[in-house]
Design a protein around this motif. Structure first.
Motif, PDB file in Angstrom:
ATOM      1  N   PRO A 221     -40.994 -48.075  21.710  1.00 52.18           N
ATOM      2  CA  PRO A 221     -42.531 -47.187  20.989  1.00 52.18           C
ATOM      3  C   PRO A 221     -42.640 -45.946  20.827  1.00 52.18           C
ATOM      4  O   PRO A 221     -41.718 -45.386  21.824  1.00 52.18           O
ATOM      5  CB  PRO A 221     -44.356 -47.775  21.819  1.00 52.18           C
ATOM      6  N   LEU A 222     -43.277 -45.629  19.436  1.00 51.01           N
ATOM      7  CA  LEU A 222     -43.187 -44.220  19.818  1.00 51.01           C
ATOM      8  C   LEU A 222     -43.797 -43.799  21.215  1.00 51.01           C
ATOM      9  O   LEU A 222     -44.725 -43.666  21.436  1.00 51.01           O
ATOM     10  CB  LEU A 222     -43.611 -43.515  18.513  1.00 51.01           C
ATOM     11  N   VAL A 223     -43.394 -42.240  21.781  1.00 45.33           N
ATOM     12  CA  VAL A 223     -43.467 -41.407  22.412  1.00 45.33           C
ATOM     13  C   VAL A 223     -43.965 -40.397  22.418  1.00 45.33           C
ATOM     14  O   VAL A 223     -43.551 -39.816  21.240  1.00 45.33           O
ATOM     15  CB  VAL A 223     -42.934 -42.235  23.758  1.00 45.33           C
ATOM     16  N   ASP A 224     -44.841 -39.528  22.873  1.00 44.77           N
ATOM     17  CA  ASP A 224     -44.896 -37.735  22.656  1.00 44.77           C
ATOM     18  C   ASP A 224     -44.061 -37.316  22.848  1.00 44.77           C
ATOM     19  O   ASP A 224     -43.509 -37.662  24.065  1.00 44.77           O
ATOM     20  CB  ASP A 224     -46.587 -37.630  23.409  1.00 44.77           C
ATOM     21  N   GLY A 225     -43.675 -35.926  21.937  1.00 47.63           N
ATOM     22  CA  GLY A 225     -42.684 -35.394  21.906  1.00 47.63           C
ATOM     23  C   GLY A 225     -42.852 -34.557  21.196  1.00 47.63           C
ATOM     24  O   GLY A 225     -43.981 -34.158  20.527  1.00 47.63           O
ATOM     25  N   PRO A 226     -41.481 -33.521  21.162  1.00 52.74           N
ATOM     26  CA  PRO A 226     -41.865 -32.478  20.298  1.00 52.74           C
ATOM     27  C   PRO A 226     -42.003 -32.416  19.000  1.00 52.74           C
ATOM     28  O   PRO A 226     -41.435 -33.668  18.196  1.00 52.74           O
ATOM     29  CB  PRO A 226     -40.627 -31.490  20.843  1.00 52.74           C
ATOM     30  N   GLU A 227     -42.864 -31.674  18.300  1.00 47.48           N
ATOM     31  CA  GLU A 227     -42.860 -31.921  17.289  1.00 47.48           C
ATOM     32  C   GLU A 227     -41.536 -32.266  16.245  1.00 47.48           C
ATOM     33  O   GLU A 227     -41.446 -32.480  14.875  1.00 47.48           O
ATOM     34  CB  GLU A 227     -43.569 -31.299  16.144  1.00 47.48           C
ATOM     35  N   TYR A 228     -40.626 -30.989  16.445  1.00 42.64           N
ATOM     36  CA  TYR A 228     -39.104 -30.696  15.600  1.00 42.64           C
ATOM     37  C   TYR A 228     -38.516 -31.358  17.081  1.00 42.64           C
ATOM     38  O   TYR A 228     -37.821 -30.002  17.140  1.00 42.64           O
ATOM     39  CB  TYR A 228     -39.444 -29.187  14.856  1.00 42.64           C
ATOM     40  N   PRO A 229     -37.947 -31.741  17.344  1.00 44.12           N
ATOM     41  CA  PRO A 229     -36.847 -32.345  17.982  1.00 44.12           C
ATOM     42  C   PRO A 229     -35.558 -31.737  17.638  1.00 44.12           C
ATOM     43  O   PRO A 229     -35.421 -31.769  16.175  1.00 44.12           O
ATOM     44  CB  PRO A 229     -36.605 -33.543  18.215  1.00 44.12           C
ATOM     45  N   VAL A 230     -34.533 -31.961  18.465  1.00 46.85           N
ATOM     46  CA  VAL A 230     -32.828 -30.871  18.151  1.00 46.85           C
ATOM     47  C   VAL A 230     -32.777 -32.081  17.123  1.00 46.85           C
ATOM     48  O   VAL A 230     -31.357 -32.211  16.075  1.00 46.85           O
ATOM     49  CB  VAL A 230     -32.862 -31.002  19.651  1.00 46.85           C
ATOM     50  N   ASP A 231     -33.032 -33.994  17.211  1.00 41.63           N
ATOM     51  CA  ASP A 231     -32.225 -34.716  16.266  1.00 41.63           C
ATOM     52  C   ASP A 231     -32.329 -34.184  15.080  1.00 41.63           C
ATOM     53  O   ASP A 231     -31.082 -35.696  14.237  1.00 41.63           O
ATOM     54  CB  ASP A 231     -32.687 -36.344  17.499  1.00 41.63           C
ATOM     55  N   GLY A 247     -31.217 -29.644  28.573  1.00 41.33           N
ATOM     56  CA  GLY A 247     -32.379 -29.910  28.909  1.00 41.33           C
ATOM     57  C   GLY A 247     -33.387 -29.540  27.356  1.00 41.33           C
ATOM     58  O   GLY A 247     -34.317 -28.832  27.379  1.00 41.33           O
ATOM     59  N   TYR A 248     -32.495 -29.208  26.333  1.00 41.70           N
ATOM     60  CA  TYR A 248     -33.303 -28.896  25.123  1.00 41.70           C
ATOM     61  C   TYR A 248     -33.590 -29.865  23.990  1.00 41.70           C
ATOM     62  O   TYR A 248     -32.645 -30.736  23.078  1.00 41.70           O
ATOM     63  CB  TYR A 248     -32.494 -27.833  24.299  1.00 41.70           C
ATOM     64  N   ASP A 249     -35.024 -30.171  24.500  1.00 44.25           N
ATOM     65  CA  ASP A 249     -35.457 -31.962  23.186  1.00 44.25           C
ATOM     66  C   ASP A 249     -35.941 -30.230  22.522  1.00 44.25           C
ATOM     67  O   ASP A 249     -36.292 -31.330  21.005  1.00 44.25           O
ATOM     68  CB  ASP A 249     -36.235 -32.492  24.490  1.00 44.25           C
ATOM     69  N   ASP A 250     -36.667 -29.691  22.134  1.00 41.04           N
ATOM     70  CA  ASP A 250     -37.541 -28.722  20.952  1.00 41.04           C
ATOM     71  C   ASP A 250     -36.496 -27.764  20.150  1.00 41.04           C
ATOM     72  O   ASP A 250     -36.131 -27.451  21.487  1.00 41.04           O
ATOM     73  CB  ASP A 250     -38.467 -28.417  21.808  1.00 41.04           C
ATOM     74  N   LEU A 251     -35.988 -28.612  19.204  1.00 41.77           N
ATOM     75  CA  LEU A 251     -35.521 -27.012  18.761  1.00 41.77           C
ATOM     76  C   LEU A 251     -35.876 -26.074  18.306  1.00 41.77           C
ATOM     77  O   LEU A 251     -35.107 -24.923  18.616  1.00 41.77           O
ATOM     78  CB  LEU A 251     -35.361 -27.609  17.196  1.00 41.77           C
ATOM     79  N   ALA A 262     -24.312 -23.172   9.625  1.00 43.89           N
ATOM     80  CA  ALA A 262     -24.910 -22.577   8.535  1.00 43.89           C
ATOM     81  C   ALA A 262     -26.056 -23.006   8.830  1.00 43.89           C
ATOM     82  O   ALA A 262     -27.095 -22.418   8.638  1.00 43.89           O
ATOM     83  CB  ALA A 262     -24.753 -21.690   7.789  1.00 43.89           C
ATOM     84  N   ILE A 263     -25.480 -24.064   8.037  1.00 41.33           N
ATOM     85  CA  ILE A 263     -26.811 -24.912   8.188  1.00 41.33           C
ATOM     86  C   ILE A 263     -27.925 -25.245   9.450  1.00 41.33           C
ATOM     87  O   ILE A 263     -28.889 -25.473   9.040  1.00 41.33           O
ATOM     88  CB  ILE A 263     -26.336 -26.175   7.399  1.00 41.33           C
ATOM     89  N   HIS A 264     -27.579 -25.433  10.348  1.00 38.26           N
ATOM     90  CA  HIS A 264     -28.392 -25.846  11.559  1.00 38.26           C
ATOM     91  C   HIS A 264     -28.943 -24.609  12.006  1.00 38.26           C
ATOM     92  O   HIS A 264     -29.941 -24.483  12.458  1.00 38.26           O
ATOM     93  CB  HIS A 264     -27.423 -26.113  12.978  1.00 38.26           C
ATOM     94  N   GLN A 265     -28.234 -23.081  12.256  1.00 42.43           N
ATOM     95  CA  GLN A 265     -29.312 -21.778  12.034  1.00 42.43           C
ATOM     96  C   GLN A 265     -30.094 -22.261  10.206  1.00 42.43           C
ATOM     97  O   GLN A 265     -31.291 -21.697  10.912  1.00 42.43           O
ATOM     98  CB  GLN A 265     -28.550 -20.861  12.134  1.00 42.43           C
ATOM     99  N   LYS A 266     -30.095 -22.721   9.492  1.00 43.84           N
ATOM    100  CA  LYS A 266     -31.227 -22.281   8.723  1.00 43.84           C
ATOM    101  C   LYS A 266     -31.927 -22.777   9.241  1.00 43.84           C
ATOM    102  O   LYS A 266     -33.636 -23.304   8.952  1.00 43.84           O
ATOM    103  CB  LYS A 266     -30.139 -22.814   6.969  1.00 43.84           C
ATOM    104  N   VAL A 267     -31.652 -24.477   9.217  1.00 49.73           N
ATOM    105  CA  VAL A 267     -32.741 -25.332  10.024  1.00 49.73           C
ATOM    106  C   VAL A 267     -34.006 -25.055  10.956  1.00 49.73           C
ATOM    107  O   VAL A 267     -35.094 -25.217  11.017  1.00 49.73           O
ATOM    108  CB  VAL A 267     -32.302 -26.681  10.535  1.00 49.73           C
ATOM    109  N   TRP A 268     -32.972 -24.429  12.414  1.00 49.27           N
ATOM    110  CA  TRP A 268     -33.492 -23.769  13.202  1.00 49.27           C
ATOM    111  C   TRP A 268     -34.482 -22.260  13.208  1.00 49.27           C
ATOM    112  O   TRP A 268     -35.880 -22.256  13.304  1.00 49.27           O
ATOM    113  CB  TRP A 268     -32.546 -23.135  14.929  1.00 49.27           C
ATOM    114  N   ARG A 269     -34.253 -21.493  11.960  1.00 51.60           N
ATOM    115  CA  ARG A 269     -35.457 -20.819  11.537  1.00 51.60           C
ATOM    116  C   ARG A 269     -36.280 -20.993  10.948  1.00 51.60           C
ATOM    117  O   ARG A 269     -37.075 -20.275  11.239  1.00 51.60           O
ATOM    118  CB  ARG A 269     -34.289 -19.329  10.619  1.00 51.60           C
ATOM    119  N   VAL A 270     -36.130 -21.659   9.867  1.00 54.50           N
ATOM    120  CA  VAL A 270     -37.034 -22.554   9.196  1.00 54.50           C
ATOM    121  C   VAL A 270     -37.897 -22.955  10.003  1.00 54.50           C
ATOM    122  O   VAL A 270     -39.309 -22.705   9.890  1.00 54.50           O
ATOM    123  CB  VAL A 270     -36.949 -22.965   7.824  1.00 54.50           C
ATOM    124  N   THR A 271     -37.891 -23.823  11.117  1.00 55.16           N
ATOM    125  CA  THR A 271     -37.817 -24.756  11.580  1.00 55.16           C
ATOM    126  C   THR A 271     -39.762 -23.683  12.972  1.00 55.16           C
ATOM    127  O   THR A 271     -40.942 -23.509  13.123  1.00 55.16           O
ATOM    128  CB  THR A 271     -37.681 -25.954  12.736  1.00 55.16           C
TER     129      THR A 271
END
Length: 500
Positions: A221-231, A247-251, A262-271
């Motif tokens: 079932p859906l559980v509370d977690g970070p709004e933007y997980p590393v997934d 230990g990093y769950d939250d991006l 670069a694409i990961h840095q963009k997602v991280w930066r904008v998030t």
């Protein structure tokens, strides 16, 4: 002592995928959530089985609904028509029930065939056929050969319901022999598990392979977690696993030096910033596109059993397109094509497409217009492949069709390179991008809201049994859906081109 619980082949295979799945099927079936994809797969499997049986005109079909009657009918067929193949032959032995797709006599006994709608033998087919063979042999049937009959995707349908050559039979005797000694253990383990309490099993790979489990929502079932997980980091399974191990769950909590691409840095930066990014280069690309612009989208259907002469199994046959023609800024003319008569749509589709993307209707009306503008699509490989197939099929149209491919501009890599919004959550699919550029570009509430629904609507529309009013309703819904796709592309380019 209680009697052992009887199992069907499908339940035993469910146990093989995950013991908890079998337990839930037995005691909590109301928790299952079956999606439309699973229903479509079952429907296609039924159609494949019917065609396979048609290749054996003298076969006997055991179609009794009651188990007792099916077992009796199978025994009668084995005695009364021993020289004919039996379809859905039903056997029960060692507390397991099976229905065999085909049991055909041979000089030494019987040839057992399981029919699959796939284009190759899958590993889970081997367990399936081994269980069938094991039960049949335990029921005193001399099975001397076991095979999987699957679709040959190189088969080209000649028409007139001539399906000889559609199937390939692959012998799996060795793989079955390796499994036979294990099956009694599978049965006993499954019976013991079902006789007990609900097993505690963590979710994992087995929830999706070989089939999506209908109980996943219950087990995970859906559980509370970070709004933007590393997934949400795209194409990064190993990186995500490593980040979680650290230990990093939250991006947003990931250190900036932990991401190299670069694409990961963009997602991280904008998030982290919460602010969308659109590069100046992306704006310039959109502004520099010449007029007229042709925004194009296809809808296709693929049948495991071909319906139209000259087509192959699972070939993506285009039956509809939408095209928004932007003649000049603010001047837009939508057009399109939808085949609704159930006939082979390829030739009329190709002719209508050529006419649409050359603005023929406007030049015929005396409008002074250079028709050879860019053809704008999202993820061009799909449309290009369909056009290439049409060109191969219709040599007289090939030059004009391939010229469309030469004019094609793919908006997906432009979006991926130059735009990102936090709510895209690592995806550049059109349905992820559109809500971030305009609230009115969603598909919620539409009668046809995605490609799968479009295929289902098309099949119902061309069914001769569909009432005329329903046919018209489906036709309108398909036009609305496909038109929304190309209108959305036009809005995407306008969004990219507007002033910062």
């Amino acid at each position: 002592m209680s009697r052992p619980i009887k199992l069907s082949k499908s339940r035993l295979l469910a146990f093989r995928q995950c013991p908890k799945r079998l337990w839930l099927q037995t005691y909590r079936p109301e928790l299952a959530e079956l999606d439309a994809t699973a229903s479509a797969v079952m429907a296609s499997g039924t159609a494949v089985g019917e065609v396979f049986r048609s290749l054996y005109g003298n076969g006997v079909l055991i179609d009794d609904e009651s188990l007792r009657d099916a077992l009796a009918s199978t025994r009668e067929a084995l005695i009364n028509v021993p020289d004919r193949p039996i379809f859905e032959a039903t056997f029960e032995a060692n507390d397991v029930l099976v229905r065999v797709d085909m049991l055909a006599p041979n000089p030494d006994g019987y040839h057992l065939v399981e029919v699959k709608s796939s284009t190759s033998v899958k590993n889970y087919h081997l367990d399936d056929a081994a269980i069938q063979t094991w039960v049949a042999q335990a029921a005193s049937i001399a099975v001397t050969r076991t095979a999987i009959a699957h679709i040959d995707n190189s088969f080209i349908y000649p028409g007139e319901r001539q399906y000889q050559g559609l199937f390939v039979e692959e012998s799996i005797d060795q793989q079955v022999a390796e499994r036979l000694p294990q099956i009694m253990h599978w049965v006993r383990d499954a019976q013991a598990m079902v006789a007990g309490d609900e097993p505690s099993i963590d979710t994992g790979h087995q929830c999706h392979e070989p089939f999506a489990c209908p109980f996943l929502a219950y087990c995970a079932p859906l559980v509370d977690g970070p709004e933007y997980p590393v997934d949400i980091l795209p194409r990064s399974h190993r990186l995500v696993a490593a980040l979680k191990a650290e230990g990093y769950d939250d991006l947003c909590s990931v250190p900036d030096d932990r991401l190299e691409r670069a694409i990961h840095q963009k997602v991280w930066r904008v998030t982290r910033s919460g602010q969308a990014e659109l590069s100046a280069a992306g704006r310039q690309i959109a502004r520099s596109l010449p007029y007229p612009r042709y925004y194009l989208d296809f809808e296709t259907i693929n049948f495991p059993v071909p319906r139209w002469a000259g087509t192959r199994p699972y070939q993506q046959v285009p039956f509809q397109f939408s095209c928004h023609i932007e003649l000049a800024p603010g001047i837009v003319a939508p057009t399109g094509f939808l085949s609704s008569d159930g006939q082979d749509p390829r030739r009329p589709f190709a002719e209508a497409l050529i006419k649409a993307v050359n603005a023929t209707a406007f030049t015929e009306q005396g409008v002074d217009l250079d028709p050879m503008g860019p053809v704008l699509v999202y993820n061009a490989s799909f449309e290009r492949s369909r056009i290439k197939e049409l060109a191969d099929c219709f040599p007289d149209l090939a030059e004009q069709l391939l010229a469309i491919n030469a004019r094609m501009v793919d908006l997906l890599p432009i979006a991926r390179e130059h735009y990102y919004h936090p709510e895209m959550r690592g995806s550049w699919s059109l349905k992820a991008v559109l809500p971030t550029i305009g609230a009115d570009l969603g598909y919620d509430g539409m009668a046809v809201a995605n490609g799968r629904m479009a295929q289902e609507a098309y099949l119902e529309m061309i069914d001769p049994q569909t009432p005329f009013d329903r046919h018209c309703q489906l036709r309108e819904s398909l036009f609305d859906y496909c038109t929304m796709d190309t209108y959305a592309l036009l809005q995407l380019v306008e969004f990219f081109a507007k002033e910062a």
